[in-house]
Scaffold this motif. Sequence first.
Motif, mmCIF file in Angstrom:
data_model
loop_
_atom_site.group_PDB
_atom_site.id
_atom_site.type_symbol
_atom_site.label_atom_id
_atom_site.label_comp_id
_atom_site.label_asym_id
_atom_site.label_seq_id
_atom_site.Cartn_x
_atom_site.Cartn_y
_atom_site.Cartn_z
ATOM 1 N N ARG A 57 0.844 -1.219 0.000
ATOM 2 C CA ARG A 57 0.000 0.000 0.000
ATOM 3 C C ARG A 57 0.865 1.250 0.000
ATOM 4 N NH1 ARG A 57 -3.626 -2.925 3.102
ATOM 5 N NH2 ARG A 57 -2.530 -2.382 5.031
ATOM 6 N N LEU A 60 3.988 1.552 -1.034
ATOM 7 C CA LEU A 60 4.677 1.628 -2.334
ATOM 8 C C LEU A 60 3.739 2.212 -3.397
ATOM 9 C CD1 LEU A 60 6.858 -1.145 -3.945
ATOM 10 C CD2 LEU A 60 4.982 -0.156 -5.243
ATOM 11 N N LEU A 61 2.504 1.693 -3.413
ATOM 12 C CA LEU A 61 1.518 2.172 -4.388
ATOM 13 C C LEU A 61 1.293 3.664 -4.272
ATOM 14 C CD1 LEU A 61 -1.497 -0.265 -4.695
ATOM 15 C CD2 LEU A 61 0.398 0.212 -6.257
ATOM 16 N N CYS A 78 4.246 5.489 -5.647
ATOM 17 C CA CYS A 78 4.314 5.371 -7.106
ATOM 18 C C CYS A 78 3.284 6.322 -7.749
ATOM 19 C CB CYS A 78 4.070 3.927 -7.521
ATOM 20 S SG CYS A 78 4.349 3.598 -9.267
ATOM 21 N N GLN A 105 6.390 1.762 -15.480
ATOM 22 C CA GLN A 105 5.352 2.152 -14.504
ATOM 23 C C GLN A 105 3.990 2.304 -15.171
ATOM 24 O OE1 GLN A 105 8.445 4.427 -11.504
ATOM 25 N NE2 GLN A 105 6.695 5.590 -12.267
ATOM 26 N N VAL A 124 3.850 -2.450 -11.708
ATOM 27 C CA VAL A 124 4.438 -2.124 -10.401
ATOM 28 C C VAL A 124 3.381 -2.305 -9.318
ATOM 29 C CG1 VAL A 124 5.405 -0.290 -8.953
ATOM 30 C CG2 VAL A 124 6.152 -0.526 -11.328
ATOM 31 N N ALA A 125 2.154 -1.911 -9.634
ATOM 32 C CA ALA A 125 1.067 -2.046 -8.663
ATOM 33 C C ALA A 125 0.503 -3.461 -8.640
ATOM 34 C CB ALA A 125 -0.047 -1.050 -9.003
ATOM 35 N N THR A 182 3.576 -6.661 -8.291
ATOM 36 C CA THR A 182 4.720 -6.115 -7.553
ATOM 37 C C THR A 182 5.746 -7.179 -7.168
ATOM 38 O OG1 THR A 182 2.930 -4.867 -6.541
ATOM 39 C CG2 THR A 182 5.158 -4.359 -5.800
#
Lengths: 298, 298
Positions: free
Chosen positions: A92, A94-95, A98, B66, B71-72, B75
């Motif tokens: 969460r 990291l998201l 990003c 990305q 990435v989301a 992961t």
Amino acid sequence: MNPTAFRRALVEAGHLLPLPHQGSWGRGADLERVVLGFVARLDAMYSDRPQRTYHFGPLMPQESFQRTGYVASQTQLVGSVDVFRGGDEEHRALLAECETGEDWTHRLEPAGLMFASAACHPLYAALAGQQVSGSYLIFGHAFRHEPSEDPFRTITFRQKESVRVGTHEDCVEHRDHYLERAAALLTSLGLDVEAEVANDPFFGRAGKLMARGQRAAELKRELSVQAYGPGHPRTALASANLHGPHFATAFDLRLPDGSPAETACTGFGVERVALALLLVHGLDVREWPAEVRRELAL
Amino acid sequence: MNPTAFRRALVEAGHLLPLPHQGSWGRGADLERVVLGFVARLDAMYSDRPQRTYHFGPLMPQESFQRTGYVASQTQLVGSVDVFRGGDEEHRALLAECETGEDWTHRLEPAGLMFASAACHPLYAALAGQQVSGSYLIFGHAFRHEPSEDPFRTITFRQKESVRVGTHEDCVEHRDHYLERAAALLTSLGLDVEAEVANDPFFGRAGKLMARGQRAAELKRELSVQAYGPGHPRTALASANLHGPHFATAFDLRLPDGSPAETACTGFGVERVALALLLVHGLDVREWPAEVRRELAL
């Protein structure tokens, strides 16, 4: 032609497909056919002697890579792989980073994998601790972090190498044998190569001394072309290297009788050769000299 | 045969050369010949329609990656590249850490490059912002961080894909067209494949919902074999995917008339197919059925 004009011409002809990062490209069908035609020609060249043949991917274990000494000596060029091992909570966070454009890569950790700096590095890792002698034909990847606008200089590329594990005399003989044949092959394809004493791009101040020592002992010879004409640095297409006991000691390679081994390798940057051929013979491979097309099965 | 026995047999036969990291191998000459023979067979299969052909290396720009959303959503599988940008002082500190066996990788920083999770990802980056329509034949690399003792599951591998950029109908037609031909090709080589509705390995709790939605809409179909017999999970050799507007929106791909595009791809894990053939026809390619050897030009 200078690097910028060559790059533009390659893109316009469809040989290179730009990606938005320096030194990172897609390759068109004709360029790849030239690469693979040249690789097949190298297979033929190296088939004059028995060679155990192996293909490697771009990565190797970090622990093995550290043994090569490249972390210390060519630090500015090496690449390490990071991955995510967190759970839902870290995910969460990291998201969120990003999505807001913050750095999220600090949440990654080393995978224990690094890029091979030369196609022969994974071979030493695979042979570690063994008593062996002979020649190995390797096709694999090299990673060098030196982003550049020059199409000859990409961050990853493929190398075809023959590696010798043997006595010092075996290694010198292997180097001389294939250096001569490599020069003859490149010349026969219309490339005006010269053999030069060279050095690896060692890091920093201590590296200058290492480079000087390598040159004084003539451990590295490169076959290079004057791709962009006088005033531009030459472009290396192949190199022949005496490693002495460096890799053999680091990976505990011994000869069948238990005595210490040495290694040597002769390797080609295969995309570089293909690009050099496009520069010399023109961007339309259908119009290349019949002899060159025949040699590369185009 | 179970994964452990298969791995041992492949190593013993010289098809795989172990490196000291799970999911990381060298490949022997025969295995690579099967891979390249199959790739050539795919080129023939895909040549029934015009395809622009591109080859990509293993990496792509981080910014582009990305945009894929991986990435989301995946992961746990992605890989990022770290490099050294320090000077002499940081270099000395790194060296000291490396020599004493401490972690030195914390001195590295992101290169702005990541591994493509699928061979088609760099294509979207290269086409970003363009108005295009048509089919693209891609040969490239995929990275999935899922270290495993199963020889079918390697951290990096090569994929041959055909990507369609077009209307929704174009994409469905492309998927159905090549899924049928892919199944016929694999069957003709003696592989007992079944087409199944499948899902990508999305991350975490939210990922479970995404997987359920993907399955409900039948967006992903896999051609898989029962490699290790009943009781073992099936092994996917190829997949056919409808992306809807996902990649087209993320990379701003529009059709020539300016209207929104969709994308689809059909891709093969080429090493997996070669390994499946070794499992079915035996470890000595010289003893394979004549028809299979002919199809793969062995």
